[in-house]
Design a protein around this motif. Structure first.
Motif, PDB file in Angstrom:
ATOM      1  N   LEU A  16      19.533 -65.302  30.624  1.00 38.35           N
ATOM      2  CA  LEU A  16      18.502 -66.256  31.042  1.00 38.35           C
ATOM      3  C   LEU A  16      18.628 -66.603  32.524  1.00 38.35           C
ATOM      4  O   LEU A  16      17.611 -66.789  33.205  1.00 38.35           O
ATOM      5  CB  LEU A  16      18.571 -67.519  30.176  1.00 38.35           C
ATOM      6  CG  LEU A  16      18.156 -67.328  28.716  1.00 38.35           C
ATOM      7  CD1 LEU A  16      18.451 -68.580  27.903  1.00 38.35           C
ATOM      8  CD2 LEU A  16      16.693 -66.943  28.596  1.00 38.35           C
ATOM      9  N   ALA A  17      19.839 -66.662  33.024  1.00 38.20           N
ATOM     10  CA  ALA A  17      20.035 -66.949  34.447  1.00 38.20           C
ATOM     11  C   ALA A  17      19.452 -65.836  35.310  1.00 38.20           C
ATOM     12  O   ALA A  17      18.781 -66.102  36.312  1.00 38.20           O
ATOM     13  CB  ALA A  17      21.521 -67.132  34.748  1.00 38.20           C
ATOM     14  N   HIS A  18      19.693 -64.590  34.908  1.00 40.08           N
ATOM     15  CA  HIS A  18      19.140 -63.451  35.665  1.00 40.08           C
ATOM     16  C   HIS A  18      17.617 -63.435  35.589  1.00 40.08           C
ATOM     17  O   HIS A  18      16.944 -63.196  36.594  1.00 40.08           O
ATOM     18  CB  HIS A  18      19.704 -62.123  35.149  1.00 40.08           C
ATOM     19  CG  HIS A  18      21.163 -61.933  35.438  1.00 40.08           C
ATOM     20  ND1 HIS A  18      21.695 -61.972  36.709  1.00 40.08           N
ATOM     21  CD2 HIS A  18      22.215 -61.728  34.612  1.00 40.08           C
ATOM     22  CE1 HIS A  18      22.993 -61.783  36.655  1.00 40.08           C
ATOM     23  NE2 HIS A  18      23.344 -61.645  35.390  1.00 40.08           N
ATOM     24  N   LYS A  19      17.104 -63.707  34.410  1.00 42.43           N
ATOM     25  CA  LYS A  19      15.650 -63.719  34.252  1.00 42.43           C
ATOM     26  C   LYS A  19      15.028 -64.847  35.077  1.00 42.43           C
ATOM     27  O   LYS A  19      13.982 -64.662  35.708  1.00 42.43           O
ATOM     28  CB  LYS A  19      15.254 -63.865  32.787  1.00 42.43           C
ATOM     29  CG  LYS A  19      13.760 -63.780  32.585  1.00 42.43           C
ATOM     30  CD  LYS A  19      13.347 -63.820  31.139  1.00 42.43           C
ATOM     31  CE  LYS A  19      11.823 -63.712  31.083  1.00 42.43           C
ATOM     32  NZ  LYS A  19      11.291 -64.056  29.790  1.00 42.43           N
ATOM     33  N   ALA A  20      15.696 -66.005  35.091  1.00 44.50           N
ATOM     34  CA  ALA A  20      15.185 -67.142  35.871  1.00 44.50           C
ATOM     35  C   ALA A  20      15.134 -66.787  37.352  1.00 44.50           C
ATOM     36  O   ALA A  20      14.175 -67.128  38.052  1.00 44.50           O
ATOM     37  CB  ALA A  20      16.076 -68.365  35.654  1.00 44.50           C
ATOM     38  N   LYS A  21      16.139 -66.069  37.812  1.00 48.17           N
ATOM     39  CA  LYS A  21      16.195 -65.680  39.225  1.00 48.17           C
ATOM     40  C   LYS A  21      15.155 -64.600  39.554  1.00 48.17           C
ATOM     41  O   LYS A  21      14.521 -64.646  40.609  1.00 48.17           O
ATOM     42  CB  LYS A  21      17.601 -65.162  39.545  1.00 48.17           C
ATOM     43  CG  LYS A  21      17.843 -64.898  40.992  1.00 48.17           C
ATOM     44  CD  LYS A  21      19.292 -64.485  41.220  1.00 48.17           C
ATOM     45  CE  LYS A  21      19.546 -64.245  42.684  1.00 48.17           C
ATOM     46  NZ  LYS A  21      20.925 -63.837  42.950  1.00 48.17           N
ATOM     47  N   ASP A  22      14.980 -63.651  38.640  1.00 48.56           N
ATOM     48  CA  ASP A  22      14.097 -62.516  38.890  1.00 48.56           C
ATOM     49  C   ASP A  22      12.613 -62.831  38.697  1.00 48.56           C
ATOM     50  O   ASP A  22      11.790 -62.509  39.545  1.00 48.56           O
ATOM     51  CB  ASP A  22      14.470 -61.331  37.996  1.00 48.56           C
ATOM     52  CG  ASP A  22      15.829 -60.742  38.343  1.00 48.56           C
ATOM     53  OD1 ASP A  22      16.321 -60.990  39.469  1.00 48.56           O
ATOM     54  OD2 ASP A  22      16.409 -60.052  37.480  1.00 48.56           O
ATOM     55  N   GLU A  23      12.297 -63.458  37.569  1.00 46.39           N
ATOM     56  CA  GLU A  23      10.878 -63.624  37.248  1.00 46.39           C
ATOM     57  C   GLU A  23      10.496 -65.008  36.739  1.00 46.39           C
ATOM     58  O   GLU A  23       9.323 -65.275  36.526  1.00 46.39           O
ATOM     59  CB  GLU A  23      10.452 -62.569  36.211  1.00 46.39           C
ATOM     60  CG  GLU A  23      11.243 -62.642  34.919  1.00 46.39           C
ATOM     61  CD  GLU A  23      11.044 -61.449  34.022  1.00 46.39           C
ATOM     62  OE1 GLU A  23      10.269 -61.573  33.047  1.00 46.39           O
ATOM     63  OE2 GLU A  23      11.660 -60.399  34.291  1.00 46.39           O
TER      64      GLU A  23
END
Length: 82
Positions: A16-23
């Motif tokens: 979720l952290a990566h997704k929040a940062k990416d998109e």
């Protein structure tokens, strides 16, 4: 909580952290992230407390110098008989 369960929590939090940062996250994912973080912290604190309660401290001469408060918790849990 078993190590595999804790690792699953960490993995999902990281996803979720990566997704929040990416998109960015949906509202549901934001709520899920918050819930997962709270679960992780609760389990981490319980584990840390248990580790502290189980420890014994000794000085260089081998004399036990475990704080009295920790000794009392150990007595209450039946881990000490002194």
């Amino acid at each position: 909580m078993a190590d595999t369960e804790m690792q699953k929590l960490i993995d999902r939090i990281n996803e979720l952290a990566h997704k929040a940062k990416d998109e960015g996250l949906t509202d549901i994912e934001i709520l899920e992230r918050k819930d997962l973080r709270q679960k992780y912290l609760k389990k981490f604190r319980a584990s840390f407390k248990s580790q502290v309660e189980m420890m014994q401290i000794f000085d260089k001469s081998g004399k036990e110098v475990t704080p009295e408060k920790v000794k009392q918790v150990q007595r209450d849990k039946g881990l000490r008989d002194d």
